[in-house]
Design a protein around this motif. Structure first.
Motif, short mmCIF file in Angstrom:
data_model
loop_
_atom_site.label_atom_id
_atom_site.label_comp_id
_atom_site.label_asym_id
_atom_site.label_seq_id
_atom_site.Cartn_x
_atom_site.Cartn_y
_atom_site.Cartn_z
N THR A 162 49.66 26.93 38.64
CA THR A 162 49.32 27.95 39.64
C THR A 162 50.30 29.11 39.58
O THR A 162 49.91 30.29 39.62
CB THR A 162 49.31 27.34 41.06
OG1 THR A 162 48.13 26.55 41.22
CG2 THR A 162 49.31 28.41 42.13
N VAL A 163 51.58 28.81 39.50
CA VAL A 163 52.60 29.86 39.44
C VAL A 163 52.35 30.78 38.25
O VAL A 163 52.41 32.01 38.36
CB VAL A 163 54.01 29.25 39.38
CG1 VAL A 163 55.06 30.35 39.22
CG2 VAL A 163 54.30 28.43 40.63
N ASP A 164 52.02 30.18 37.11
CA ASP A 164 51.79 30.97 35.89
C ASP A 164 50.58 31.89 36.06
O ASP A 164 50.65 33.09 35.75
CB ASP A 164 51.56 30.02 34.71
CG ASP A 164 51.15 30.77 33.45
OD1 ASP A 164 51.92 31.64 33.01
OD2 ASP A 164 50.05 30.50 32.94
N VAL A 165 49.46 31.37 36.56
CA VAL A 165 48.26 32.19 36.73
C VAL A 165 48.50 33.28 37.76
O VAL A 165 48.09 34.44 37.57
CB VAL A 165 47.05 31.31 37.11
CG1 VAL A 165 45.86 32.17 37.52
CG2 VAL A 165 46.67 30.41 35.93
N PHE A 166 49.16 32.94 38.86
CA PHE A 166 49.44 33.94 39.89
C PHE A 166 50.31 35.06 39.34
O PHE A 166 50.09 36.24 39.63
CB PHE A 166 50.12 33.28 41.10
CG PHE A 166 49.16 32.71 42.10
CD1 PHE A 166 48.05 31.98 41.70
CD2 PHE A 166 49.36 32.90 43.47
CE1 PHE A 166 47.17 31.45 42.62
CE2 PHE A 166 48.48 32.38 44.40
CZ PHE A 166 47.38 31.66 43.97
N ASP A 167 51.32 34.70 38.54
CA ASP A 167 52.22 35.72 37.99
C ASP A 167 51.52 36.58 36.94
O ASP A 167 51.67 37.81 36.93
CB ASP A 167 53.45 35.05 37.37
CG ASP A 167 54.44 34.55 38.42
OD1 ASP A 167 54.30 34.93 39.60
OD2 ASP A 167 55.34 33.76 38.06
N ARG A 168 50.74 35.96 36.08
CA ARG A 168 50.09 36.72 35.00
C ARG A 168 49.05 37.70 35.52
O ARG A 168 48.87 38.79 34.96
CB ARG A 168 49.44 35.77 34.00
CG ARG A 168 50.42 35.18 32.99
CD ARG A 168 49.70 34.47 31.86
NE ARG A 168 49.11 33.21 32.29
CZ ARG A 168 47.88 32.81 31.98
NH1 ARG A 168 47.09 33.61 31.27
NH2 ARG A 168 47.42 31.65 32.38
N TYR A 169 48.36 37.33 36.59
CA TYR A 169 47.28 38.17 37.09
C TYR A 169 47.62 38.91 38.39
O TYR A 169 46.74 39.47 39.04
CB TYR A 169 46.02 37.32 37.28
CG TYR A 169 45.44 36.85 35.96
CD1 TYR A 169 44.69 37.72 35.17
CD2 TYR A 169 45.67 35.57 35.50
CE1 TYR A 169 44.17 37.30 33.95
CE2 TYR A 169 45.16 35.13 34.28
CZ TYR A 169 44.41 36.01 33.52
OH TYR A 169 43.91 35.59 32.30
N GLY A 170 48.90 38.89 38.75
CA GLY A 170 49.32 39.64 39.93
C GLY A 170 48.69 39.18 41.22
O GLY A 170 48.43 39.99 42.13
N LEU A 171 48.46 37.87 41.35
CA LEU A 171 47.76 37.36 42.53
C LEU A 171 48.67 37.21 43.75
O LEU A 171 48.18 37.11 44.87
CB LEU A 171 47.11 36.01 42.21
CG LEU A 171 45.98 36.05 41.19
CD1 LEU A 171 45.48 34.65 40.88
CD2 LEU A 171 44.83 36.91 41.69
N THR A 172 49.96 37.17 43.54
CA THR A 172 50.87 36.97 44.66
C THR A 172 50.71 38.08 45.69
O THR A 172 50.52 37.82 46.89
CB THR A 172 52.33 36.91 44.18
OG1 THR A 172 52.46 35.83 43.25
CG2 THR A 172 53.28 36.67 45.34
N GLU A 173 50.75 39.33 45.24
CA GLU A 173 50.61 40.45 46.17
C GLU A 173 49.21 40.53 46.73
O GLU A 173 49.01 40.91 47.88
CB GLU A 173 51.00 41.76 45.48
CG GLU A 173 52.49 41.92 45.26
CD GLU A 173 53.28 41.73 46.54
OE1 GLU A 173 52.88 42.31 47.58
OE2 GLU A 173 54.28 41.00 46.52
N THR A 174 48.22 40.16 45.92
CA THR A 174 46.84 40.16 46.41
C THR A 174 46.69 39.19 47.57
O THR A 174 46.11 39.53 48.61
CB THR A 174 45.87 39.77 45.27
OG1 THR A 174 45.94 40.76 44.24
CG2 THR A 174 44.44 39.69 45.80
#
Length: 505
Positions: A162-174
């Motif tokens: 999850t951390v990897d996908v969130f970081d690669r696709y900028g999902l944290t800020e979303t």
């Protein structure tokens, strides 16, 4: 527990956790398949479902590779609440994969008691995942809320997939933007009580009039319709020969309306290949690059930003965002309802009381009845009694005084807020959350000038005479406090605001 051939793991699966990896590794073996039923797969960009399905699927697949678990991922579209949810999910899996899951070969892993009970009723054996633990274990939603709150310990609890996908696709800020959004509700609309069917029908019916009002002011190039609804105005812009080389972009925050836009495009409703739709909330952050938009259109939107946001603060932030993305010389065209000049001036209002029921007192429980029943009740009230009900339900309180002659004294803005809303009974619970008369024309001039826009001469307050003739005059009359008749005030505003070529940065 005996190791089963399949582990059915239903859930929204926005975040996968390290605990889940350890738990599933102990539950399954090399011959088992974990069937991930990803619910609400057709929802994204809402508080309840901030991560799109394809990103959730990507994280699950990466999770499976990293843990050595054999997985099958199945999207399950959102349904209305039903006791057959478990049955629908099992059938969806069968259609999508050919897997016929049965209680004899499948264990259901579910930590939500209400959902687990539905599978138990079908005979499936259950394990509670986090709910089975002796000591409390944070569930995926708890981890996601840590992320939304800016607590970086979410990275420790979440699985590296999850951390990897969130970081690669900028999902944290979303995720942070969506979960903390002050305007948009849990399911991706401004209000849970709006009947979008009637809303779309009404907007489509008025689209030609709206487009005719603004078409002469549109600057070709990159044209953006914010709050585009179901895309009715962009359909008309698409037919303009002078705009055939332009990009037509619709931005809509309400899920129901955005999905209708995408459907129209897929069905070939637009001849221009450069028509695009985005599901975004402009208040959640910049949507377009600075100085990249030639024309911004907004219809019947700004009063909603005012009403569902933080009034002046939200509207100013919206105006600043539009100014920032407008090219020098570009324009923002805004058509919306408007408060009357002098909206705080007290006036006398006379209302018909023979056109419906006149109960002794208004009800204070309409929200509990639901939209349909509430609308039916309000529709049976007289115009005078409906004012009393409006005063109870309206999200922007106002004081009024009833007189022995049947008239009422109240601020002009409150009078017009009621009169322009009294007939929207089908969406009463939604409409009473919105203030039409929060700003008058002078307020708009001050706000736009302060942000940096220059108003074009076409900008003006207007009165919808059809509304006056058909909705207001037959059942109401406005008077000055001394009894003199008062002219019906403006009801709408057209603002053509240009960003100067030499302007503030």
């Amino acid at each position: 527990m005996q190791v089963m051939r399949h582990v059915l793991f239903p859930g929204r699966h926005h975040v996968l956790t390290r605990f889940q990896a350890e738990y599933l590794a102990g539950l399954a073996n090399s011959d088992s398949t974990v069937v991930w039923a990803v619910t609400s797969a057709n929802h994204e960009n809402t508080r309840r479902n901030p991560v799109p399905y394809h990103r959730r699927e990507a994280a699950i697949e990466r999770f499976s590779v990293m843990t050595g678990l054999r997985s099958v991922v199945v999207p399950v579209f959102d349904t209305a609440p039903t006791e057959r949810f478990a049955e629908v999910t099992v059938k969806t899996i069968a259609v999508a994969t050919g897997l016929e899951l049965t209680p004899a070969d499948t264990v259901v892993a579910c930590s939500t008691p209400e959902v687990a009970a539905l599978y138990a009723a079908l005979g499936f054996p259950l394990v509670g995942v986090e709910a089975d633990q002796e000591h409390p274990v944070e569930r995926p939603w708890d981890v996601l809320l840590r992320l939304a709150d800016g607590d970086e310990t979410w990275r420790v609890l979440a699985h590296p997939a999850t951390v990897d996908v969130f970081d690669r696709y900028g999902l944290t800020e979303t995720v942070r933007s969506v979960v903390n959004d002050p305007v948009v509700g849990d399911e991706g609309g401004l209000t849970a009580t709006r009947d979008y069917r009637t809303y779309v029908e009404a907007f489509a019916g008025s689209a030609a009039r709206k487009w005719e009002l603004v078409r002469g002011h549109v600057r070709p190039g990159r044209i953006v319709d914010i709050g585009c609804g179901a895309g009715a105005v962009l359909e008309l812009a698409d037919r303009e020969p002078t705009l055939r080389e332009s990009d037509l972009i619709g931005v809509e925050v309400a899920r129901h309306l955005y999905e209708e836009c995408v459907h129209k495009k897929a069905q070939g409703a637009f001849a221009n290949p450069n028509v695009f739709f985005y599901r975004r909330n402009v208040l959640g952050g910049a949507v377009f690059r600075p100085r990249s938009v030639d024309t911004t259109l907004t219809f019947a939107l700004t009063h909603e930003i005012w009403s569902y946001g933080e009034q002046w603060k939200s509207l100013r932030r919206f105006a600043e965002a539009i100014y920032a993305h407008t090219v020098p010389g570009g324009i923002w065209i805004n058509s919306d309802v408007c408060g009357p000049d002098g909206r705080d001036v007290p006036v006398r209002l006379r209302l018909a009381d023979s056109d419906g029921r006149n109960p002794e007192r208004p009800r204070d429980d309409l929200a509990r009845l639901g939209p349909a029943a509430a609308g039916e009740y309000v529709a049976g009230l007289s115009t005078r009694a409906r004012l009393d009900q409006f005063a109870v339900d309206f999200a922007f309180p106002f004081a009024y005084e009833a007189h022995d002659d049947g008239s009422v004294t109240l601020p002009l803005g409150a009078a017009m807020d009621y009169l322009t809303r009294k007939d929207y009974v089908e969406n009463w619970l939604s409409e009473t959350r919105e203030q039409f008369c929060g700003l008058e024309f002078a307020d708009w001039k001050a706000l736009l000038g302060d942000v940096g826009f220059v108003l074009e001469p076409a900008s003006t307050g207007t009165r919808n005479d059809w509304i006056v003739a058909n909705r207001l005059a037959p059942v109401a009359a406005l008077e000055h406090l001394d009894g003199r008749p008062m002219e019906w005030p403006v009801t709408h505003v057209l603002l053509v605001a240009r960003r100067p070529h030499t302007a503030m940065a």
